[in-house]
Design a protein around this motif. Structure first.
Motif, PDB file in Angstrom:
ATOM      1  N   ILE A 153     -57.972 -57.720  20.074  1.00 35.33           N
ATOM      2  CA  ILE A 153     -56.650 -57.875  20.690  1.00 35.33           C
ATOM      3  C   ILE A 153     -56.396 -56.809  21.760  1.00 35.33           C
ATOM      4  N   PHE A 154     -55.952 -57.276  22.928  1.00 36.78           N
ATOM      5  CA  PHE A 154     -55.683 -56.357  24.040  1.00 36.78           C
ATOM      6  C   PHE A 154     -54.194 -56.205  24.335  1.00 36.78           C
ATOM      7  N   ASP A 155     -53.330 -57.052  23.709  1.00 34.77           N
ATOM      8  CA  ASP A 155     -51.900 -56.994  24.046  1.00 34.77           C
ATOM      9  C   ASP A 155     -51.060 -56.324  22.954  1.00 34.77           C
ATOM     10  N   GLN A 156     -51.720 -55.534  22.096  1.00 34.09           N
ATOM     11  CA  GLN A 156     -51.009 -54.603  21.206  1.00 34.09           C
ATOM     12  C   GLN A 156     -51.427 -53.194  21.608  1.00 34.09           C
ATOM     13  N   VAL A 157     -50.436 -52.382  21.944  1.00 37.44           N
ATOM     14  CA  VAL A 157     -50.700 -51.058  22.523  1.00 37.44           C
ATOM     15  C   VAL A 157     -50.101 -49.970  21.632  1.00 37.44           C
ATOM     16  N   GLY A 158     -50.884 -48.919  21.418  1.00 42.79           N
ATOM     17  CA  GLY A 158     -50.408 -47.793  20.614  1.00 42.79           C
ATOM     18  C   GLY A 158     -51.322 -46.602  20.808  1.00 42.79           C
ATOM     19  N   THR A 159     -51.417 -45.766  19.775  1.00 43.99           N
ATOM     20  CA  THR A 159     -52.304 -44.607  19.848  1.00 43.99           C
ATOM     21  C   THR A 159     -53.013 -44.407  18.521  1.00 43.99           C
ATOM     22  N   PRO A 160     -54.342 -44.330  18.529  1.00 41.20           N
ATOM     23  CA  PRO A 160     -55.067 -44.015  17.296  1.00 41.20           C
ATOM     24  C   PRO A 160     -54.716 -42.607  16.796  1.00 41.20           C
ATOM     25  N   THR A 161     -54.854 -42.404  15.504  1.00 44.12           N
ATOM     26  CA  THR A 161     -54.627 -41.083  14.917  1.00 44.12           C
ATOM     27  C   THR A 161     -55.803 -40.727  14.030  1.00 44.12           C
ATOM     28  N   TYR A 162     -56.478 -39.635  14.351  1.00 42.11           N
ATOM     29  CA  TYR A 162     -57.551 -39.124  13.509  1.00 42.11           C
ATOM     30  C   TYR A 162     -56.890 -38.410  12.330  1.00 42.11           C
ATOM     31  N   ALA A 163     -57.188 -38.858  11.109  1.00 39.85           N
ATOM     32  CA  ALA A 163     -56.516 -38.324   9.926  1.00 39.85           C
ATOM     33  C   ALA A 163     -56.673 -36.805   9.811  1.00 39.85           C
ATOM     34  N   ARG A 164     -57.773 -36.268  10.313  1.00 45.34           N
ATOM     35  CA  ARG A 164     -57.938 -34.804  10.240  1.00 45.34           C
ATOM     36  C   ARG A 164     -56.897 -34.084  11.103  1.00 45.34           C
ATOM     37  N   ASP A 165     -56.581 -34.650  12.278  1.00 43.06           N
ATOM     38  CA  ASP A 165     -55.562 -34.035  13.139  1.00 43.06           C
ATOM     39  C   ASP A 165     -54.192 -34.076  12.464  1.00 43.06           C
ATOM     40  N   LEU A 166     -53.906 -35.170  11.773  1.00 38.71           N
ATOM     41  CA  LEU A 166     -52.632 -35.265  11.036  1.00 38.71           C
ATOM     42  C   LEU A 166     -52.606 -34.243   9.902  1.00 38.71           C
ATOM     43  N   ALA A 167     -53.727 -34.073   9.216  1.00 44.10           N
ATOM     44  CA  ALA A 167     -53.802 -33.074   8.144  1.00 44.10           C
ATOM     45  C   ALA A 167     -53.573 -31.663   8.686  1.00 44.10           C
ATOM     46  N   VAL A 168     -54.134 -31.372   9.854  1.00 43.34           N
ATOM     47  CA  VAL A 168     -53.904 -30.061  10.505  1.00 43.34           C
ATOM     48  C   VAL A 168     -52.411 -29.859  10.761  1.00 43.34           C
ATOM     49  N   ALA A 169     -51.749 -30.910  11.241  1.00 41.15           N
ATOM     50  CA  ALA A 169     -50.317 -30.829  11.521  1.00 41.15           C
ATOM     51  C   ALA A 169     -49.510 -30.594  10.239  1.00 41.15           C
ATOM     52  N   ILE A 170     -49.913 -31.262   9.156  1.00 42.26           N
ATOM     53  CA  ILE A 170     -49.204 -31.090   7.883  1.00 42.26           C
ATOM     54  C   ILE A 170     -49.351 -29.659   7.367  1.00 42.26           C
ATOM     55  N   TYR A 171     -50.541 -29.095   7.507  1.00 36.65           N
ATOM     56  CA  TYR A 171     -50.724 -27.694   7.103  1.00 36.65           C
ATOM     57  C   TYR A 171     -49.907 -26.744   7.980  1.00 36.65           C
ATOM     58  N   ALA A 172     -49.765 -27.068   9.262  1.00 41.92           N
ATOM     59  CA  ALA A 172     -48.932 -26.242  10.148  1.00 41.92           C
ATOM     60  C   ALA A 172     -47.483 -26.244   9.662  1.00 41.92           C
ATOM     61  N   ILE A 173     -47.007 -27.417   9.226  1.00 39.16           N
ATOM     62  CA  ILE A 173     -45.637 -27.521   8.705  1.00 39.16           C
ATOM     63  C   ILE A 173     -45.497 -26.722   7.408  1.00 39.16           C
ATOM     64  N   ILE A 174     -46.482 -26.855   6.529  1.00 40.35           N
ATOM     65  CA  ILE A 174     -46.455 -26.111   5.266  1.00 40.35           C
ATOM     66  C   ILE A 174     -46.426 -24.604   5.531  1.00 40.35           C
ATOM     67  N   ASN A 175     -47.294 -24.141   6.426  1.00 43.65           N
ATOM     68  CA  ASN A 175     -47.451 -22.704   6.653  1.00 43.65           C
ATOM     69  C   ASN A 175     -46.313 -22.084   7.470  1.00 43.65           C
ATOM     70  N   LYS A 176     -45.713 -22.889   8.352  1.00 45.27           N
ATOM     71  CA  LYS A 176     -44.600 -22.361   9.161  1.00 45.27           C
ATOM     72  C   LYS A 176     -43.259 -22.537   8.476  1.00 45.27           C
ATOM     73  N   GLY A 177     -43.216 -23.419   7.496  1.00 48.95           N
ATOM     74  CA  GLY A 177     -41.970 -23.655   6.762  1.00 48.95           C
ATOM     75  C   GLY A 177     -41.356 -24.989   7.143  1.00 48.95           C
ATOM     76  N   VAL A 178     -41.011 -25.750   6.135  1.00 52.47           N
ATOM     77  CA  VAL A 178     -40.455 -27.091   6.344  1.00 52.47           C
ATOM     78  C   VAL A 178     -39.125 -27.013   7.089  1.00 52.47           C
ATOM     79  N   VAL A 179     -39.013 -27.778   8.171  1.00 53.15           N
ATOM     80  CA  VAL A 179     -37.739 -27.956   8.881  1.00 53.15           C
ATOM     81  C   VAL A 179     -37.347 -29.411   8.687  1.00 53.15           C
ATOM     82  N   ARG A 180     -36.307 -29.637   7.911  1.00 56.89           N
ATOM     83  CA  ARG A 180     -35.902 -30.993   7.514  1.00 56.89           C
ATOM     84  C   ARG A 180     -35.793 -31.933   8.714  1.00 56.89           C
ATOM     85  N   GLY A 181     -36.288 -33.155   8.546  1.00 55.99           N
ATOM     86  CA  GLY A 181     -36.131 -34.143   9.606  1.00 55.99           C
ATOM     87  C   GLY A 181     -37.244 -35.174   9.622  1.00 55.99           C
ATOM     88  N   ILE A 182     -37.101 -36.123  10.535  1.00 56.80           N
ATOM     89  CA  ILE A 182     -38.113 -37.156  10.767  1.00 56.80           C
ATOM     90  C   ILE A 182     -38.886 -36.778  12.023  1.00 56.80           C
TER      91      ILE A 182
END
Length: 285
Positions: free
Chosen positions: A177-206
């Motif tokens: 399919i070529f007419d659905q557009v988005g962005t892939p996410t490498y799960a490791r990059d998301l895990a890095v981001a989650i650890y950044a949130i854990i280590n810097k402190g949770v700031v409530r929100g979406i």
């Protein structure tokens, strides 16, 4: 801190496990359904209190988008009710919670990247349950973060990247399919981001998180084959209408990542750079 990670055998859970070594100041409890059934509220409460959990990262979900249309009860239990049980258990201890959600909370009719403040409008049973799960978490846990992501892949489990590599080796031609557009996410990059949130402190929100850049499933597949060295399979672009599915997919689900980058100082790689890393790991395994 004592961190509970649910859905530990999934794509994101496995990446969290790998990166735990680089975040060794914390104590981890990696669970999947065998160790903790998150659909059992009493079991969740007992586990969180017994182990004195400080942060819950919920990587567990029912992700079979089409099957969810037929298995609505299970989909609702895992994606809507269970996050609420985890959130209430966290709140009872004054703990924080990070809930992983999806781009499917939007119907995909936008033409510019979705911000966190835009109205949600899921077009599938899966998206509806995930949105209800977000609300459950935000309503019942004071220190809650919801991260919406999209097109997740990794070296673990079943995902689009591994499927396209397998099909590329098996077939002479593929329609993608070529007419659905988005962005892939490498799960490791998301895990890095989650650890950044854990280590810097949770700031409530979406928050929104995917890799940088934009592509269609067709573009993604062409890049996967090129990087995997697959040359004997012709990839043909097809319309969504040519590949009917039980659940509606967003035609456009690019997520705006400004908020998560500014709040936690996260740098996000381009999707193709991360795809290179993942495919190199797949080749070496």
């Amino acid at each position: 801190m004592k961190i509970l990670i649910t859905g530990a055998n999934g794509q994101l859970g496995n990446e969290m496990r790998v990166l735990a070594n680089a975040n060794a100041t914390h104590t981890y409890f990696f669970t999947d359904v065998e160790e903790l059934d998150i659909c059992n509220e009493q079991a969740v409460n007992d586990f969180v209190n017994q182990h004195e959990i400080d942060i819950i990262v919920n990587c567990a979900a029912y992700t079979a988008v089409d099957a969810a249309e037929d298995n609505q009860e299970l989909n609702d239990r895992l994606n809507h009710l269970a996050p609420g049980y985890l959130a209430r258990a966290a709140q009872s201890r004054g703990a924080a919670m990070i809930q992983v959600s999806t781009d499917y909370v939007f119907d995909g009719t936008n033409h510019t990247p979705y911000t966190e403040d835009e109205p949600t409008c899921p077009a599938s049973v899966y998206g509806t349950a995930k949105l209800a799960g977000e609300k459950n978490v935000m309503d019942h846990c004071q220190q809650a973060v919801v991260i919406r992501t999209a097109w997740l892949y990794s070296i673990y489990g079943n995902n689009f990247v591994k499927t396209m590599i397998r099909l590329g080796k098996e077939r002479d031609a593929l329609g993608v399919i070529f007419d659905q557009v988005g962005t892939p996410t490498y799960a490791r990059d998301l895990a890095v981001a989650i650890y950044a949130i854990i280590n810097k402190g949770v700031v409530r929100g979406i928050y929104h998180f995917s890799n940088e850049g934009v592509c269609s499933w067709y573009d993604f597949t062409v890049a996967i084959h090129r990087l995997a060295g697959i040359t004997n399979c012709k990839v043909n672009p097809i319309h969504t209408a040519d590949y009917p599915t039980k659940a509606a997919r967003p035609h456009y689900s690019v997520l705006d990542k400004t908020k998560i980058k500014n709040t936690f100082g996260i740098e996000i790689p381009h999707w193709e750079a991360s795809l290179v890393d993942c495919i190199q790991l797949l080749k070496s395994n």
